[in-house]
Design an enzyme around this catalytic site. Structure first.
Site, PDB file in Angstrom:
ATOM      1  N   ASP A   1     -19.003 -51.590  19.313  1.00  0.00           N
ATOM      2  CA  ASP A   1     -20.038 -51.523  18.547  1.00  0.00           C
ATOM      3  C   ASP A   1     -19.849 -51.731  17.159  1.00  0.00           C
ATOM      4  O   ASP A   1     -19.064 -52.767  16.935  1.00  0.00           O
ATOM      5  CB  ASP A   1     -20.189 -49.827  18.469  1.00  0.00           C
ATOM      6  CG  ASP A   1     -19.042 -48.965  17.689  1.00  0.00           C
ATOM      7  OD1 ASP A   1     -17.995 -49.953  16.867  1.00  0.00           O
ATOM      8  OD2 ASP A   1     -18.892 -47.802  17.572  1.00  0.00           O
TER       9      ASP A   1
ATOM     10  N   ASP B   1     -13.653 -51.046  19.781  1.00  0.00           N
ATOM     11  CA  ASP B   1     -15.109 -50.601  20.442  1.00  0.00           C
ATOM     12  C   ASP B   1     -16.348 -51.630  20.327  1.00  0.00           C
ATOM     13  O   ASP B   1     -16.375 -52.358  19.390  1.00  0.00           O
ATOM     14  CB  ASP B   1     -15.747 -49.478  19.425  1.00  0.00           C
ATOM     15  CG  ASP B   1     -14.669 -48.168  19.858  1.00  0.00           C
ATOM     16  OD1 ASP B   1     -14.047 -48.141  21.013  1.00  0.00           O
ATOM     17  OD2 ASP B   1     -14.855 -46.952  19.045  1.00  0.00           O
TER      18      ASP B   1
ATOM     19  N   ASP C   1     -19.206 -50.609  14.150  1.00  0.00           N
ATOM     20  CA  ASP C   1     -17.887 -50.530  13.486  1.00  0.00           C
ATOM     21  C   ASP C   1     -16.581 -51.310  13.967  1.00  0.00           C
ATOM     22  O   ASP C   1     -15.772 -51.901  13.359  1.00  0.00           O
ATOM     23  CB  ASP C   1     -17.427 -49.148  13.391  1.00  0.00           C
ATOM     24  CG  ASP C   1     -18.257 -48.239  12.396  1.00  0.00           C
ATOM     25  OD1 ASP C   1     -18.832 -49.032  11.542  1.00  0.00           O
ATOM     26  OD2 ASP C   1     -18.243 -46.942  12.514  1.00  0.00           O
TER      27      ASP C   1
ATOM     28  N   GLU D   1      -8.141 -49.523  17.714  1.00  0.00           N
ATOM     29  CA  GLU D   1      -9.101 -48.984  16.906  1.00  0.00           C
ATOM     30  C   GLU D   1      -8.884 -47.388  17.003  1.00  0.00           C
ATOM     31  O   GLU D   1      -9.137 -47.088  18.199  1.00  0.00           O
ATOM     32  CB  GLU D   1     -10.303 -49.634  16.776  1.00  0.00           C
ATOM     33  CG  GLU D   1     -11.340 -48.873  15.994  1.00  0.00           C
ATOM     34  CD  GLU D   1     -12.782 -49.030  16.309  1.00  0.00           C
ATOM     35  OE1 GLU D   1     -12.830 -50.165  17.369  1.00  0.00           O
ATOM     36  OE2 GLU D   1     -13.599 -48.570  15.642  1.00  0.00           O
TER      37      GLU D   1
END
Ligand code: 0RA
Length: 636
Positions: A499, A497, A501, A424
């Protein structure tokens, strides 16, 4: 107290009838597990509902008693108590002890057999350790008691009463329901809510004396209220369209409302039975809707001459509707007996709903336009998805050697020894390209932002350049054309990641693989990379922690060993790691951890996907908030 004609002669046939129910209970109430147990209650309530349908009852009370017995009390006509000429027995006794006697003698209107098997209360009586029927009518209160279906008293007058109605109290027989007598409040409540929606202005008061819970259902709007209830968290496009009409002996009722979502929530009922397998009423409804929307769109010039008609699928997105038909002799088909088979019903429903929906469109041009535009959007999305798929197929056939420009391929040509990292973001992609072992590791950076838009549909995603690049890189094609032999990498590794997103993009990729490349998952080729959450430096020694717990343990250990400084860095994204760090923590086969994606993980992602991408904003926010802490797990 006086006694009305007491039961005298034991009717052999009657007793044999109920013995059959006890011998093969499954044939009459479906099963002897919890479902059958609950079915007993539905069967009794259905009889009271029949009174409501006949217009002579508007209140039903259901009570689960502390000992597990159940009472169903209604304010209907009351089961007749006088002598039934054919048998010479009180009608009440015949109704309670004769199979199929039901409540159906000499009645008109829509007193239709609504119970699943239409066997009536006598089957419940047969399967009860004891049952007590109380009838209030003609100023009197009558009572008869039974055990395992057999009368153990006459029909006795036990008092006076100025009300009308029937109260049936029964205790299911534990020698038949061997799993025990344990009614589920929520299961029953759900059913009563549905019954109340389907019978406008009927009150169903439900009380559980085991824990004093109670719920009362009453819907002024009937199935209109049902549709509003189903759409309550959605943006609706117009007021509920409602129609009720009798046609050739069939009562057709429908409530229809589009919302701005993509889900299709259409429920069809026949004689109050939820026909989960559909049938002729549903077919008629779909035909009517598609036909009237097409006709209107043409007439209003919203569909141009060169454009094709909407398909039934084009008119389904965001549709919420209840179709309810009542007919004298329903024929149910399919394994579960939950499909309506009466052929004549299709045309009847199509005609009633077609007429009503067409009138609505004509009279409400603004709303009609919004609906047609919604169908256009669905239709174009479908076309675009089809075109994108075809393009991808053609491309992968014609240009299978053309790899996407952004792919940093490996030098190894043997797929068995190669792996692909889907990364990503461009900056993380840069680090991965520098940090990798280029001999066998290929890197495909995906720009997350493009995918990470709200309401992105999978259709659009297929047309998306990033995803096209992914399909080309893998070499397999998609959907029906998927071919595992052409897979260019043995391991396909999603690296995002840790997180919100990242988890979002992971869900999207997993959904994509689940829907279009399932064999890739089934054959164990799909993985999730596990980047560390923390970098911990202590006396020039670097450690990594992959979870909060691991970090805490490590910090505690290092702090105890001496007074030297412990430096903790939290990684917010892959981009914060330099190429060496990324290699040693996440990509080096000797040190990394990979999570293998199972088909269950991917199916879960697929279910999550619609919520994440399709639904209105508030549920999505809520979902992401509640899951934000768990993004390191696979339950994205
Ligand atoms: C037989 C005939 C009539 C009503 C019923 C049975 C009846 C059965 C049940 C079961 C639960 N509640 C019920 N309420 C009524 C018609 C009675 C008439 O025409 O007076």
């Amino acid at each position: 107290m006086s006694t009305v004609p007491s039961y005298e002669a034991t009717d052999i046939q009657v007793l044999e009838g109920l013995e059959a129910v006890r011998r093969r209970p499954g044939m009459y109430v479906g099963s002897t597990d919890v479902r059958g147990l609950h079915h007993l209650v539905y069967e009794v309530v259905d009889n009271s509902i029949d009174e409501a349908l006949a217009g002579v009852c508007d209140h039903i009370e259901v009570t689960i008693h502390a000992d597990g017995s159940v009472s169903v009390r209604d304010n209907g006509r009351g089961i007749p108590t006088e002598i039934h000429p054919q048998t010479g027995l009180p009608a009440l006794q015949v109704v309670m002890t004769k199979l199929h006697a039901g409540g159906k003698f000499g009645s008109g209107g829509y007193e239709v057999a609504s119970g699943l098997h239409g066997v009536g209360v006598s089957a419940v009586n047969a399967l009860s350790a004891w049952l007590e029927a109380v009838v209030e009518r003609d100023g009197k209160k009558y009572r008869q008691k039974y055990e395992r279906g057999n009368p153990v008293s006459g029909v006795e007058v036990v008092g006076k009463s100025n009300r009308r109605g029937t109260t049936i109290t029964f205790m299911p027989d534990e020698s038949i329901f061997k799993g025990g007598i344990d009614y589920k409040f929520d299961t029953l409540a759900q059913r009563f809510r549905e019954m109340a929606f389907l019978t406008r202005r009927l009150t169903i008061a439900f009380r559980d004396e085991r824990d004093e819970r109670e719920m009362t259902f009453y819907f002024e709007g009937g199935i209109r209220s049902f549709v509003r209830y189903l759409n309550k968290n959605r943006e609706v496009l117009h007021p509920v369209v409602y129609v009720e009409k009798e046609i050739n002996g069939t009562l057709v009722e429908a409530a229809i409302q589009y919302n701005d979502g993509t889900a299709d929530s259409v429920y069809a009922f026949a004689n109050n039975i939820n026909t989960v397998d559909g049938g002729t009423h549903l077919t008629g409804f779909r035909a009517a809707l598609t036909r009237t929307i097409n006709a209107y769109a043409r007439k209003a010039g919203l569909l141009k001459e060169n454009e094709p008609n909407f398909t039934a699928d084009d008119t389904r997105e965001g549709l919420t509707a209840i179709i309810s038909v009542k007919l004298q002799e329903p024929q149910f088909e399919s394994q579960t007996k939950a499909k309506l088979g009466n052929a004549e019903v299709k045309g009847q429903v199509e005609s009633v709903i077609g007429e009503a929906f067409s009138a609505f469109l004509e009279e409400n041009p603004r709303e009609a336009r919004v609906i047609v535009e919604k169908c256009l959007t669905s239709s174009r999305a479908r076309e675009a998805a089809k075109a994108a798929r075809e393009l991808v197929f053609r491309k992968s056939a014609l240009e299978s050697s053309t790899l996407p420009g952004k792919l940093a391929d490996c030098s190894e040509r043997d797929a068995a020894k190669s792996e692909l990292y889907i990364v990503e973001g461009d900056s993380a992609g840069g680090s991965a390209k520098q940090g990798r072992d280029r001999h066998f590791q290929a890197i495909l950076p995906l720009r997350g932002k493009i995918l990470n838009t709200e309401r992105t549909r999978l259709d659009k995603i297929l047309a998306n350049n990033e995803v096209k690049a992914l399909i080309a890189a893998l070499g397999t094609g998609i959907g029906d054309n998927f071919s595992l032999e052409n897979l260019r990498y043995n391991r396909v590794i999603v690296m995002t990641d840790a997180d919100v997103d990242g988890s979002h993009i992971r869900t999207l990729l997993l959904t994509f693989f689940f829907r279009y490349m399932q064999p890739l998952i089934e054959n164990g080729h799909l993985f999730i990379a596990q980047p560390p959450l923390y970098r911990i430096e202590h006396k020039k020694q670097v450690h990594y922690a992959y979870s909060e717990a691991e970090k805490d343990a490590l910090v505690a250990k290092l702090s105890k060993s001496d007074g030297a400084n412990v430096d903790i860095q939290r990684y917010k994204g892959l981009g914060e790691m330099n190429p060496e760090q990324l290699w040693e923590t996440t990509m080096d086969p000797a040190r990394r951890t990979l999570l293998q994606v199972t088909i269950e993980d991917a199916a879960e992602a697929d279910r999550t996907f619609d919520m994440l991408m399709g639904a209105s904003v508030p549920p999505r926010r809520r979902f992401i908030q509640t899951h934000a802490k768990e993004v390191r797990n696979l339950d994205v």
